[in-house]
Design a protein around this motif. Sequence first.
Motif, mmCIF file in Angstrom:
data_model
loop_
_atom_site.group_PDB
_atom_site.id
_atom_site.type_symbol
_atom_site.label_atom_id
_atom_site.label_comp_id
_atom_site.label_asym_id
_atom_site.label_seq_id
_atom_site.Cartn_x
_atom_site.Cartn_y
_atom_site.Cartn_z
ATOM 1 N N UNK A 289 1.097 -1.061 0.214
ATOM 2 C CA UNK A 289 -0.120 -0.197 0.015
ATOM 3 C C UNK A 289 0.568 1.269 0.314
ATOM 4 N N UNK A 290 1.863 1.661 1.142
ATOM 5 C CA UNK A 290 2.891 2.421 1.708
ATOM 6 C C UNK A 290 3.316 2.533 -0.281
ATOM 7 N N UNK A 291 4.148 1.587 -1.436
ATOM 8 C CA UNK A 291 4.948 2.236 -1.876
ATOM 9 C C UNK A 291 3.950 2.234 -3.161
ATOM 10 N N UNK A 292 2.278 1.761 -3.369
ATOM 11 C CA UNK A 292 1.651 2.242 -4.746
ATOM 12 C C UNK A 292 1.433 3.613 -4.437
ATOM 13 N N UNK A 293 1.280 3.749 -3.201
ATOM 14 C CA UNK A 293 0.963 5.209 -2.909
ATOM 15 C C UNK A 293 2.036 6.353 -2.526
ATOM 16 N N UNK A 294 3.563 6.057 -2.926
ATOM 17 C CA UNK A 294 4.705 6.713 -3.220
ATOM 18 C C UNK A 294 4.989 6.620 -4.504
ATOM 19 N N UNK A 295 4.189 5.989 -5.559
ATOM 20 C CA UNK A 295 4.461 5.806 -6.970
ATOM 21 C C UNK A 295 3.578 6.994 -7.536
ATOM 22 N N UNK A 296 2.354 6.687 -7.147
ATOM 23 C CA UNK A 296 1.454 7.830 -7.510
ATOM 24 C C UNK A 296 1.790 9.123 -6.728
ATOM 25 N N UNK A 297 2.545 9.629 -5.796
ATOM 26 C CA UNK A 297 3.310 10.601 -4.946
ATOM 27 C C UNK A 297 4.268 10.721 -6.207
ATOM 28 N N UNK A 298 5.126 10.306 -7.161
ATOM 29 C CA UNK A 298 6.233 10.317 -7.134
ATOM 30 C C UNK A 298 6.378 10.610 -8.938
ATOM 31 N N UNK A 299 5.171 10.394 -9.279
ATOM 32 C CA UNK A 299 4.808 10.787 -11.051
ATOM 33 C C UNK A 299 4.984 11.783 -11.547
#
Length: 414
Positions: A289-299
């Motif tokens: 979950x944290x990595x998916x959210x980080x990927x979204x944040x770092x688009x």
Amino acid sequence: MFKPLPVSIGLRYLRAKRRNGFISFISLASILGIALGVCVLITTLSVMGGFQKEIRDRLLQMAAHVTVTGDGRPMDNWQRAIDLAKQDKRVEAVAPYVDTQGLIAGSEKRPAIVRGIVPAQEVHVSVIGEKVVRGDFKSLQPGQFNVLLGGELAQALGVDVGDSVVITTSGIQVTGMGAISQLKRFTVSGIFEAGHQEFDAGLAIVDMSDLQRVLRMDDTVTGVRLKLYDMNLAWDVGRDLALRLGGSYLVLDWMQQNGNIFRAIKMEKTMMGILLSLIIAMGAFNLVSSQVMLVTDKQADIAIQRTLGMSPRQVMGIFMVQGSLIGLIGTVAGVISGILLTLNLESILKLIERIFKVDLLPEDVYYITGLPTDLQANSVILIACIALLMAFLATLYPAWRAARTPPAEALRYE
């Protein structure tokens, strides 16, 4: 020091302050989840291993490593069997014995195993002589018809040292009056406490020659019991002895004689390990979950890196490095805390008992004082590897998703 670009950027992402604080919270939760799972798993398996070792040690104090019997018939060449066993360098000691089922009558009646031993030889095979708490082990003399009773058995019979009991054996004596049971009056000369319910509540020990006279066995015995320097060689030693004796013999090692107990403990330990691994899996899901959210944040960052020439594989490596490091931190924290908790568990247990005025492990129920632990390096390494593997697998989907981010789409609204 040179670092590959994905590793360098992944470490920077790990240290950098998040624009979205919730992502940092989820990352911390995943670290704590993995650490908690590793810690609990190490401690639980160490405690279960400690109980298994304690049960095994107490059992083998009274039971032999190897038993060779006549396969349903009396063993008449037992002296030769003892001589052959002593020639084996793997054998520490050997002793003959006679076993029979019996009904013991005092104030009450109880069934029990009646075992005839040669005291001078038995002390080298078991610790029965050290377990006598009242009376005297040396009172087992030929012709005296004395008996040692387990503490629980003596209590159930309502007898103590100096009292008499009548032992009725399973054998049948044919007389002019017909078939009658073989029985004999014995004097209780000692009480032993082995710390194992099977022996304390169901075993009576007499001199072997006395039991041979009662059973009319002449100079035959039930079998011989062996103590080895290495108990793991029990089956091989027993088989070799039977082959050297020739004929038909039944060989039982300590694992076969008590297989149900150890199989049950092993199954319970395995199931507890599987169930507690779900705690680590929960931490790994938090990591996803944290990595998916980080990927979204770092688009936007991903898009810029792609336009500067970074390949999808390198982008994927950035997030795999970061997620794997989170898993590594959680695993290391869990291993350290698990080892410290295991090593200090008995002190913690005593503190809890003192604070709350409770007895969590009463001796009269569990036969064990304290909380035994057996911290195995192999188990710790295996648990750490499982946690690291789960953390690594948890990074694959978010990293793959980051690698597939289209730069133009990500930068459209920037």
